[in-house]
Design a protein around this motif. Structure first.
Motif, mmCIF file in Angstrom:
data_model
loop_
_atom_site.group_PDB
_atom_site.id
_atom_site.type_symbol
_atom_site.label_atom_id
_atom_site.label_comp_id
_atom_site.label_asym_id
_atom_site.label_seq_id
_atom_site.Cartn_x
_atom_site.Cartn_y
_atom_site.Cartn_z
ATOM 1 N N PRO A 169 -23.779 -44.332 -12.583
ATOM 2 C CA PRO A 169 -24.085 -42.903 -12.499
ATOM 3 C C PRO A 169 -23.260 -42.083 -13.488
ATOM 4 C CG PRO A 169 -22.737 -43.566 -10.640
ATOM 5 C CD PRO A 169 -23.026 -44.812 -11.422
ATOM 6 N N VAL A 170 -23.684 -40.838 -13.646
ATOM 7 C CA VAL A 170 -22.968 -39.867 -14.480
ATOM 8 C C VAL A 170 -22.109 -38.985 -13.588
ATOM 9 C CG1 VAL A 170 -23.265 -37.806 -15.926
ATOM 10 C CG2 VAL A 170 -24.687 -39.831 -16.327
ATOM 11 N N LEU A 171 -20.862 -38.782 -13.983
ATOM 12 C CA LEU A 171 -19.995 -37.798 -13.337
ATOM 13 C C LEU A 171 -19.986 -36.570 -14.246
ATOM 14 C CD1 LEU A 171 -16.405 -38.394 -11.899
ATOM 15 C CD2 LEU A 171 -17.118 -36.256 -12.939
ATOM 16 N N LEU A 172 -20.559 -35.489 -13.762
ATOM 17 C CA LEU A 172 -20.615 -34.237 -14.522
ATOM 18 C C LEU A 172 -19.536 -33.296 -13.992
ATOM 19 C CD1 LEU A 172 -21.986 -32.191 -16.475
ATOM 20 C CD2 LEU A 172 -23.509 -31.583 -14.569
ATOM 21 N N SER A 173 -18.629 -32.878 -14.871
ATOM 22 C CA SER A 173 -17.566 -31.939 -14.518
ATOM 23 C C SER A 173 -17.739 -30.680 -15.356
ATOM 24 C CB SER A 173 -16.194 -32.565 -14.774
ATOM 25 O OG SER A 173 -15.158 -31.634 -14.532
ATOM 26 N N VAL A 174 -17.916 -29.539 -14.686
ATOM 27 C CA VAL A 174 -18.191 -28.269 -15.367
ATOM 28 C C VAL A 174 -17.081 -27.274 -15.040
ATOM 29 C CG1 VAL A 174 -19.849 -26.387 -15.681
ATOM 30 C CG2 VAL A 174 -20.672 -28.703 -15.172
ATOM 31 N N GLY A 175 -16.563 -26.605 -16.052
ATOM 32 C CA GLY A 175 -15.545 -25.584 -15.839
ATOM 33 C C GLY A 175 -15.477 -24.646 -17.023
ATOM 34 N N TYR A 176 -14.365 -23.934 -17.129
ATOM 35 C CA TYR A 176 -14.155 -23.037 -18.267
ATOM 36 C C TYR A 176 -12.666 -22.839 -18.448
ATOM 37 C CZ TYR A 176 -13.827 -19.414 -14.605
ATOM 38 O OH TYR A 176 -13.481 -18.680 -13.493
ATOM 39 N N SER A 177 -12.265 -22.372 -19.609
ATOM 40 C CA SER A 177 -10.855 -22.449 -19.997
ATOM 41 C C SER A 177 -9.954 -21.538 -19.180
ATOM 42 C CB SER A 177 -10.694 -22.133 -21.491
ATOM 43 O OG SER A 177 -10.966 -20.770 -21.731
ATOM 44 N N ALA A 178 -10.469 -20.417 -18.666
ATOM 45 C CA ALA A 178 -9.619 -19.489 -17.919
ATOM 46 C C ALA A 178 -9.617 -19.779 -16.424
ATOM 47 C CB ALA A 178 -10.076 -18.046 -18.159
ATOM 48 N N CYS A 179 -10.221 -20.898 -16.011
ATOM 49 C CA CYS A 179 -10.357 -21.248 -14.594
ATOM 50 C C CYS A 179 -9.079 -21.920 -14.094
ATOM 51 C CB CYS A 179 -11.573 -22.155 -14.418
ATOM 52 S SG CYS A 179 -11.677 -22.992 -12.835
ATOM 53 N N HIS A 180 -8.381 -21.288 -13.161
ATOM 54 C CA HIS A 180 -7.113 -21.808 -12.659
ATOM 55 C C HIS A 180 -7.292 -23.169 -11.995
ATOM 56 C CE1 HIS A 180 -3.216 -21.977 -10.663
ATOM 57 N NE2 HIS A 180 -3.839 -22.121 -9.505
ATOM 58 N N TRP A 181 -8.265 -23.296 -11.093
ATOM 59 C CA TRP A 181 -8.435 -24.543 -10.360
ATOM 60 C C TRP A 181 -8.989 -25.650 -11.244
ATOM 61 C CZ3 TRP A 181 -5.820 -25.583 -6.255
ATOM 62 C CH2 TRP A 181 -5.338 -24.529 -5.483
ATOM 63 N N CYS A 182 -9.641 -25.284 -12.339
ATOM 64 C CA CYS A 182 -10.037 -26.307 -13.319
ATOM 65 C C CYS A 182 -8.791 -26.961 -13.918
ATOM 66 C CB CYS A 182 -10.887 -25.693 -14.425
ATOM 67 S SG CYS A 182 -12.441 -24.957 -13.864
ATOM 68 N N HIS A 183 -7.793 -26.139 -14.238
ATOM 69 C CA HIS A 183 -6.542 -26.672 -14.784
ATOM 70 C C HIS A 183 -5.816 -27.530 -13.746
ATOM 71 C CE1 HIS A 183 -7.006 -24.394 -18.387
ATOM 72 N NE2 HIS A 183 -6.792 -23.224 -17.836
ATOM 73 N N VAL A 184 -5.858 -27.089 -12.492
ATOM 74 C CA VAL A 184 -5.179 -27.839 -11.437
ATOM 75 C C VAL A 184 -5.799 -29.225 -11.301
ATOM 76 C CG1 VAL A 184 -4.728 -27.943 -8.960
ATOM 77 C CG2 VAL A 184 -4.445 -25.780 -10.177
ATOM 78 N N MET A 185 -7.125 -29.288 -11.209
ATOM 79 C CA MET A 185 -7.783 -30.592 -11.053
ATOM 80 C C MET A 185 -7.581 -31.466 -12.288
ATOM 81 S SD MET A 185 -11.597 -31.430 -9.671
ATOM 82 C CE MET A 185 -12.127 -33.142 -9.421
ATOM 83 N N ALA A 186 -7.567 -30.849 -13.455
ATOM 84 C CA ALA A 186 -7.323 -31.623 -14.678
ATOM 85 C C ALA A 186 -5.947 -32.279 -14.632
ATOM 86 C CB ALA A 186 -7.445 -30.717 -15.901
ATOM 87 N N HIS A 187 -4.946 -31.502 -14.226
ATOM 88 C CA HIS A 187 -3.585 -32.037 -14.189
ATOM 89 C C HIS A 187 -3.444 -33.114 -13.119
ATOM 90 C CE1 HIS A 187 0.755 -32.215 -14.474
ATOM 91 N NE2 HIS A 187 0.870 -31.905 -13.192
#
Length: 675
Positions: free
Chosen positions: A39-57
């Motif tokens: 399957p494909v794992l699709l991850s969508v976010g944007y650069s100013a998104c706080h929780w995007c940074h949290v999950m990335a880290h």
């Protein structure tokens, strides 16, 4: 291998060093999933998104988690601001499946891009009833390996359900007095009479709704509409959502009182609010509204303008706290001790009282977000200005939030409209020049030889993603504002090119509008949404630009397309007015005409300039202004309209009927105030 190194999106580049084998959204990624039978794992976010940074880290930088992702999935990372079509389609699926949405968005797809498992942020360990991200990965992998038929059944049902959601409001009944009155009543019921704004926490700026309320008041004289607009704007301007030192607004308030913001600053919010506050000043003369409009315009030019003359998308919510830790809001908050360090004891006490800084703090760890509470006591304005300047200078020494430097066509269109109007209202030619420079950039870099738009650019290089409906509509809106402010017909011509493409490529058989062009990449559903989100919907923004262009030119196809598009406002306005504010504002313009004001005179004649400014300051909903020289043909509204007794003149028309021309500013102002 990670394939993000060569992309232009700052958000994707933030993930280029992850141990995850990220792909951008490409056909090759889905072919790889098909080849590997994963399957494909699709991850969508944007650069100013706080929780995007949290999950990335927490997850995407973790070697063990990345190994699970790489072994069992083809991983695709999408910047929602570059691909709003992809984001819209899968967010609709997430919301339908879970009842909520947001970013980061995490969706698992088949190799045919059909979604079957949905989520947003997942923590690294089980928390608050949420599974850990690794548990999710393991569960999806097991389902794919052992229960493939169930996966296919779920995916097929989701796609069928999405396909059944197509809207057919085009060509329906036009919104009239009854629908707009019902919309106003609905907003009154949702209005927060204590703190301003609509709904509870989290509370978002309501710029499109404010525009409707101002237009409704201008057309009908409804004082309640003006009161809601004025009080909402004042509450926001005095709250923590507004940057009391540097100007500009944060994304939203986490509380009902506008005290603590989610700290990212988006171009679109500031462009829309800059214009809303300018229009509030135009309606009321409020000095607070004037100050906020100008400070927000200056913020955009000072902090978001790129080297190429466009405007960057956003400033991040997080920044270094000075101790090597990335913390949300670190750049903006203050403790009493920090005030004393910069200002000394006496001025620090004054600043704490003015800005609501307490020992307990209004944010985290004893820090406070600066506010400007209203007070019955007189405030020493000169001292306050001095304190603000010193605090701003000290803040400039702090580590700054990161900036997302990509230029988004739609949001630059909104900024162009705001800066052009604010520059004209307050006689700030530097702001008009900034709008013109950004307009030139969009023409040079985003418009192809066939006038088709690219969604984004960065560092002077156009992006590969096609423009969507909001790009065409909002850029046209910006160009129409430039035409009205400068009298340069080329901007009207450029707007016409874009709106011709809207009619040719985005309008369905019944007059409905789609977010992607007829010849765009085919997703599992063609995105289509008439409701506003953080920005006006492409559907209603297009209706507004089409209506304005038709008033400028008399183009019947554009007027007809605008009217057919507004059928959705008649259907949704009385039921969900908060979410179709821009459409309601366009409907107000339609009911008022909109009025057409042609000012004829030589550009170096002060009398012509005064008439022109008076026309721009008209509160009549959606009034269209053209400025031209005698005998000029650049703008259709001024063609064949002479001076009057050798003096500059203004011609006012509405619904195919024109008044006698006037040469006196006060006469023009009085005429434009008439309902």
């Amino acid at each position: 291998m990670n394939r993000l190194a060569g992309v232009t999106s700052p958000y994707l580049l933030q993930h280029a060093d992850n141990p995850v084998d990220w792909w951008p959204w490409t056909p090759e990624a889905f072919e790889e999933a098909r080849r590997r039978d994963v399957p494909v794992l699709l991850s969508v976010g944007y650069s100013a998104c706080h929780w995007c940074h949290v999950m990335a880290h927490e997850s995407f930088e973790d070697e063990q988690t990345a190994a699970l992702m790489n072994d069992h999935f083809v991983n695709i990372k999408v910047d929602r601001e570059e691909r709003p079509d992809v984001d819209a389609v899968y967010m609709e699926a997430v919301q339908a499946a879970t009842g909520q949405g947001g970013w980061p968005m995490t969706v698992f797809l088949t190799a045919d891009a059909e979604p079957f498992y949905f989520g947003t942020y997942f923590p690294p360990e089980p928390r608050h009833g949420m599974p850990s991200f690794r548990q999710v990965l393991g569960g999806v992998h097991s389902a794919w390996a052992d229960r493939r038929d169930e996966v296919a059944e779920v995916a097929g049902k989701v796609v069928r359900d999405l396909a059944g959601r197509e809207l057919s409001y085009g060509g329906a009944k036009l919104p009239g007095e009854e629908e707009l009155a019902q919309a106003l009543l609905g907003l009154t019921r949702e209005y927060d009479a204590t703190y301003g704004g609509f709904g509870g926490a989290p509370k978002f700026p309501a710029s499109m709704v404010v525009e409707f309320l101002l237009r409704h008041h201008a057309r009908t004289g409804a004082e309640g509409a003006l009161e809601m607009a004025r009080d909402t704007c004042e509450r926001m301007a005095r709250g923590g959502i507004y940057d009391q030192l540097g100007g500009g607004f944060a994304r939203y308030s986490v509380d009902r009182q506008w005290v603590v913001p989610h700290f990212e600053k988006m171009l679109y919010d500031n462009a829309l609010l800059c214009r809303a506050y300018a229009h509030l000043w135009r309606a009321t003369g409020s000095e607070l509204a004037k100050r906020v409009a100008l400070e927000t315009a200056d913020f955009m030019v000072r902090e978001l303008r790129t080297n190429e003359g466009g405007f960057a998308s956003a400033l991040d919510a997080d920044s270094d706290d000075g101790h090597g830790k990335h913390v949300e809001g670190a750049y903006y908050v203050w403790t009493p001790a920090q005030l004393r360090e910069v200002l000394g004891d006496e001025d620090a006490e004054f600043a704490a009282a003015c800005f609501g800084v307490t020992e307990e703090g209004t944010f985290e760890e004893g820090a406070s977000v600066l506010q400007l509470p209203a007070t019955d006591e007189p405030v020493d304005a000169e001292r306050l200005a001095d304190v603000r300047a010193r605090l701003l200078a000290a803040r400039e020494e702090r580590p700054r939030p990161e900036r997302d430097d990509k230029v988004v066509a739609a949001w630059n269109g909104l900024a162009i409209a705001a800066l052009a109007e604010v520059g004209a209202y307050f006689e700030r030619p530097d702001l008009v020049d900034a709008a013109l420079t950004a307009g030139d950039l969009l023409v040079r870099l985003h418009m192809g030889p066939d006038a088709r738009l690219s969604r984004t650019s960065k560092d002077g290089h156009g992006g590969a993603n096609a423009g969507v409906l909001e790009d065409y509509a909002d850029v046209a809106e910006g160009f129409l504002a430039l035409a009205s402010v400068t009298g340069e017909g080329v901007w009207l011509e450029f707007a016409g090119f874009l709106l011709d493409i809207v009619i040719d490529q985005f309008v369905g058989e019944s007059g409905t509008l789609y977010d992607t062009a007829h010849d765009a990449e085919q997703l599992i559903r063609r995105p289509q949404d008439p409701t506003d989100n953080a920005t006006p919907s492409g559907w209603c923004a297009a209706a507004g630009a089409l209506l304005t262009y038709a008033a400028h030119t008399g183009a019947e196809p554009h007027r007809t397309a605008a009217e057919r598009a507004l059928g959705v406002v008649a259907a949704l306005g009385p039921r969900a007015p908060r979410f179709i504010g821009h459409g309601l504002a366009v409907a107000e313009a339609l009911l008022d005409g909109p009025r057409e004001i042609a000012v004829v005179g030589h550009p170096d004649d002060p009398a012509a300039r005064e008439l022109h400014r008076a026309a721009l300051l008209a509160t009549a909903p959606g009034a269209v202004v053209a400025l031209g020289q005698p005998g000029g043909t650049e703008l259709p509204l001024t063609a064949d309209r002479p001076l009057v007794d050798g003096r500059p003149a203004a011609y006012v028309c509405r619904n195919f009927t024109c008044d006698a021309p006037v040469t006196d500013v006060s006469h023009l102002t009085d005429r434009l105030r008439q309902p």
